[in-house]
Design a protein around this motif. Structure first.
Motif, PDB file in Angstrom:
ATOM      1  N   SER A 198     -10.925  14.415  23.452  1.00 40.87           N
ATOM      2  CA  SER A 198     -10.437  13.288  23.215  1.00 40.87           C
ATOM      3  C   SER A 198      -9.406  13.454  21.979  1.00 40.87           C
ATOM      4  N   GLY A 199      -8.543  12.397  22.019  1.00 41.42           N
ATOM      5  CA  GLY A 199      -7.371  12.564  21.041  1.00 41.42           C
ATOM      6  C   GLY A 199      -7.477  11.052  20.345  1.00 41.42           C
ATOM      7  N   GLU A 200      -7.883  11.200  18.998  1.00 41.41           N
ATOM      8  CA  GLU A 200      -7.822   9.925  18.488  1.00 41.41           C
ATOM      9  C   GLU A 200      -6.820  10.055  17.323  1.00 41.41           C
ATOM     10  N   ILE A 201      -5.688   9.159  17.147  1.00 39.47           N
ATOM     11  CA  ILE A 201      -4.741   9.369  16.231  1.00 39.47           C
ATOM     12  C   ILE A 201      -4.589   7.755  15.443  1.00 39.47           C
ATOM     13  N   ALA A 202      -4.472   7.537  14.310  1.00 39.13           N
ATOM     14  CA  ALA A 202      -4.298   6.492  13.776  1.00 39.13           C
ATOM     15  C   ALA A 202      -3.057   6.566  12.804  1.00 39.13           C
ATOM     16  N   LEU A 203      -1.960   5.555  12.956  1.00 38.61           N
ATOM     17  CA  LEU A 203      -0.954   5.638  12.034  1.00 38.61           C
ATOM     18  C   LEU A 203      -0.822   4.050  11.478  1.00 38.61           C
ATOM     19  N   ALA A 204      -0.535   4.099  10.238  1.00 35.11           N
ATOM     20  CA  ALA A 204      -0.475   2.860   9.452  1.00 35.11           C
ATOM     21  C   ALA A 204       1.015   2.743   8.580  1.00 35.11           C
ATOM     22  N   PHE A 205       1.255   1.542   8.367  1.00 34.47           N
ATOM     23  CA  PHE A 205       2.610   1.494   7.698  1.00 34.47           C
ATOM     24  C   PHE A 205       2.444   0.136   6.942  1.00 34.47           C
ATOM     25  N   SER A 206       3.300   0.047   5.750  1.00 34.46           N
ATOM     26  CA  SER A 206       3.422  -1.251   5.010  1.00 34.46           C
ATOM     27  C   SER A 206       4.733  -1.551   5.098  1.00 34.46           C
ATOM     28  N   THR A 207       5.176  -2.925   5.213  1.00 28.40           N
ATOM     29  CA  THR A 207       6.308  -3.417   5.086  1.00 28.40           C
ATOM     30  C   THR A 207       6.751  -4.157   3.753  1.00 28.40           C
ATOM     31  N   ALA A 208       5.915  -3.910   2.759  1.00 30.77           N
ATOM     32  CA  ALA A 208       5.931  -4.517   1.461  1.00 30.77           C
ATOM     33  C   ALA A 208       6.872  -4.043   0.614  1.00 30.77           C
ATOM     34  N   ASN A 209       6.965  -2.762   0.681  1.00 28.63           N
ATOM     35  CA  ASN A 209       8.126  -1.729  -0.314  1.00 28.63           C
ATOM     36  C   ASN A 209       8.921  -0.990   0.748  1.00 28.63           C
ATOM     37  N   LEU A 231       1.039  -1.058   0.142  1.00 29.06           N
ATOM     38  CA  LEU A 231       0.134   0.087   0.056  1.00 29.06           C
ATOM     39  C   LEU A 231       0.810   1.278  -0.110  1.00 29.06           C
ATOM     40  N   ASP A 232       0.744   2.252  -0.708  1.00 31.40           N
ATOM     41  CA  ASP A 232       1.120   3.328  -0.570  1.00 31.40           C
ATOM     42  C   ASP A 232       0.626   4.454   0.291  1.00 31.40           C
ATOM     43  N   HIS A 233       1.039   5.634   0.376  1.00 33.83           N
ATOM     44  CA  HIS A 233       0.556   6.610   1.558  1.00 33.83           C
ATOM     45  C   HIS A 233      -0.765   6.818   1.385  1.00 33.83           C
ATOM     46  N   ARG A 234      -1.045   7.226   0.239  1.00 28.83           N
ATOM     47  CA  ARG A 234      -2.575   7.388   0.105  1.00 28.83           C
ATOM     48  C   ARG A 234      -3.607   6.212   0.502  1.00 28.83           C
ATOM     49  N   GLN A 235      -3.195   5.032   0.235  1.00 25.41           N
ATOM     50  CA  GLN A 235      -4.003   4.074   0.555  1.00 25.41           C
ATOM     51  C   GLN A 235      -3.985   3.693   2.091  1.00 25.41           C
ATOM     52  N   LEU A 236      -2.670   3.846   2.505  1.00 21.73           N
ATOM     53  CA  LEU A 236      -2.735   3.674   4.247  1.00 21.73           C
ATOM     54  C   LEU A 236      -3.465   4.849   4.847  1.00 21.73           C
ATOM     55  N   THR A 237      -3.580   5.883   4.528  1.00 24.92           N
ATOM     56  CA  THR A 237      -4.294   7.030   4.835  1.00 24.92           C
ATOM     57  C   THR A 237      -5.728   6.567   4.795  1.00 24.92           C
ATOM     58  N   ARG A 238      -6.268   6.041   3.888  1.00 16.78           N
ATOM     59  CA  ARG A 238      -7.611   5.514   3.782  1.00 16.78           C
ATOM     60  C   ARG A 238      -7.866   4.338   4.922  1.00 16.78           C
ATOM     61  N   LEU A 239      -6.822   3.447   5.192  1.00 19.12           N
ATOM     62  CA  LEU A 239      -6.940   2.562   6.139  1.00 19.12           C
ATOM     63  C   LEU A 239      -6.947   3.389   7.539  1.00 19.12           C
ATOM     64  N   CYS A 240      -6.337   4.103   7.806  1.00 19.15           N
ATOM     65  CA  CYS A 240      -6.330   4.929   9.191  1.00 19.15           C
ATOM     66  C   CYS A 240      -7.539   5.530   9.275  1.00 19.15           C
ATOM     67  N   LYS A 241      -8.324   6.215   8.327  1.00 21.65           N
ATOM     68  CA  LYS A 241      -9.552   6.795   8.381  1.00 21.65           C
ATOM     69  C   LYS A 241     -10.526   5.600   8.909  1.00 21.65           C
ATOM     70  N   ARG A 242     -10.533   4.627   8.371  1.00 20.28           N
ATOM     71  CA  ARG A 242     -11.428   3.390   8.875  1.00 20.28           C
ATOM     72  C   ARG A 242     -11.231   2.968  10.098  1.00 20.28           C
ATOM     73  N   SER A 243     -10.329   3.205  10.767  1.00 21.33           N
ATOM     74  CA  SER A 243     -10.100   2.733  12.216  1.00 21.33           C
ATOM     75  C   SER A 243     -11.107   3.525  13.242  1.00 21.33           C
ATOM     76  N   SER A 244     -11.598   4.695  12.603  1.00 21.95           N
ATOM     77  CA  SER A 244     -12.636   5.145  13.472  1.00 21.95           C
ATOM     78  C   SER A 244     -13.821   4.393  13.396  1.00 21.95           C
ATOM     79  N   VAL A 245     -14.241   3.497  12.495  1.00 20.62           N
ATOM     80  CA  VAL A 245     -15.470   2.627  12.203  1.00 20.62           C
ATOM     81  C   VAL A 245     -15.085   1.638  13.399  1.00 20.62           C
TER      82      VAL A 245
END
Length: 366
Positions: free
Chosen positions: A270-281, A243-257
């Motif tokens: 309240s502070g809600e922060i999501a961070l995502a990373f990919s090990t593929a590239n 996943l690239d940065h844009r796709q990882l951002t989309r995953l982060c947004k779904r964490s609120s679900v």
């Protein structure tokens, strides 16, 4: 780890990973350092995204601020450059500076060129306020505790009131570290999405599990646990999907679900922060060639990843509650564990919904 039974209202069609932890993503390890005394209940949790040198071989990453009541370090550059170049540290609010300094020194020891023949480094430190249980003004976290957390990383790790989760509360009950994972299959190949949360959010009356308003039942039973929603939750997502940065951002947004499926409305303080990373590239710090080729994921399969993300975050929150033991706050008031609270409620006021919920969560009534 995670829950010992499948989610009753599972969104994802994927199986749990073998450990049901974020470390089911190959290369990811987690470690804790915990301080527990009468007044000090705090710690550090370290997430190492890969075994190789992160500064020299960075990972695609993204962050999303759901509600920005937080004092984190490193998120601006994550979203500007789309890359992760240090381990991830979780701790309490007043330990961010100490953790940042320790992490910088850790990276300097690995890379003689940082700040000399090349640029500086972007340390990543995230926090929640554990001041209800921990004497946060004592500023007990030292650099040695950060080093201990990093040195202790393994593929298996404890959840609940440990490391950064030692002094955290969730829905008026004891919270802390929770984790889960899901497998997804793309073009016949298996991949993993894992989550780790630091849960320190929610009002007891709002807790909702599998559609059961259990918080509304627990709230009058444990009135001393109720307070204004002013907590936080940190969500770390890891995957070996390309996943690239844009796709990882989309995953982060779904964490609120996943967060809101447990009843939260995400409060003003309240502070809600999501961070995502990919090990593929890998993103090399320096390269002799300016054009690179990366494997990428087609957008048409993102729905399956969104489902998996919501599921792992929801389960991680529930796991943080189930694995956390009861304690007392700084005034000596009880902070009940979810398991003890459920058992006490069912013993005093037998309820078919509560019994159903305990069964689906794999909790013993006795």
């Amino acid at each position: 780890m995670g829950l010992n039974k499948p989610l009753y209202d599972e969104l994802s069609v994927g199986m749990k990973g073998s450990l049901n932890l974020i470390t089911d993503v190959p290369g990811v390890t987690v470690g804790h350092s915990t301080i527990k005394t009468e007044q000090i209940n705090t710690g550090v949790t370290a997430i190492l995204p890969q075994t190789s040198n992160l500064f020299q071989s960075k990972l695609p990453a993204a962050a999303h601020i759901i509600n920005g009541f937080g004092k984190s370090v490193g998120l601006i550059q994550i979203n500007e450059l789309g890359s992760l170049e240090t381990p991830i540290l979780l701790t309490n609010t007043f330990a961010v500076g100490t953790a940042m300094n320790a992490l910088i020194k850790y990276m300097l020891n690995q890379n003689a060129d940082i700040g000399d023949t090349t640029c500086t480094v972007n340390p990543l430190v995230l926090e929640c306020n554990d001041g209800t249980i921990n004497d946060i003004r004592a500023m007990a976290i030292q650099e040695l505790h950060v080093n201990q957390a990093i040195a202790s990383v393994e593929h298996t790790f404890a959840e609940g009131a440990i490391g950064a989760g030692t002094g955290m509360c969730c829905y008026g009950l004891k919270g802390g570290i929770g984790s889960a994972s899901r497998q997804v299959v793309i073009d016949g190949l298996p991949f993993t999405i894992g989550s780790l949360v630091l849960s320190n959010f929610g009002s007891l009356r709002d807790l909702n599990i599998y559609g059961c308003p259990i918080g509304a039942k627990l709230h009058p039973f444990f009135k001393e646990n109720e307070e204004v929603e002013k907590g936080s939750i940190l969500v770390i997502l890891a995957t070996d999907l390309p996943l690239d940065h844009r796709q990882l951002t989309r995953l982060c947004k779904r964490s609120s679900v996943g967060i809101s499926r447990t009843g939260a409305f995400i409060g003003n303080g309240s502070g809600e922060i999501a961070l995502a990373f990919s090990t593929a590239n890998r993103i090399p710090h320096a390269s002799t060639t300016m054009l690179t080729t990366h494997v990428s994921l087609h957008e048409s399969v993102m729905d399956s990843l969104f489902r998996a993300t919501a599921s792992v975050v929801e389960e991680s929150v529930l796991s943080s509650l189930i694995h956390a033991d009861a304690t007392v706050d700084r005034q000596g008031r009880p902070i009940h564990s979810f398991c003890d609270a459920m058992k006490a409620l069912q013993a005093e006021q037998p309820d078919a919904q509560v019994a159903f919920l305990m069964d689906k969560l794999g909790l013993s009534i006795t």
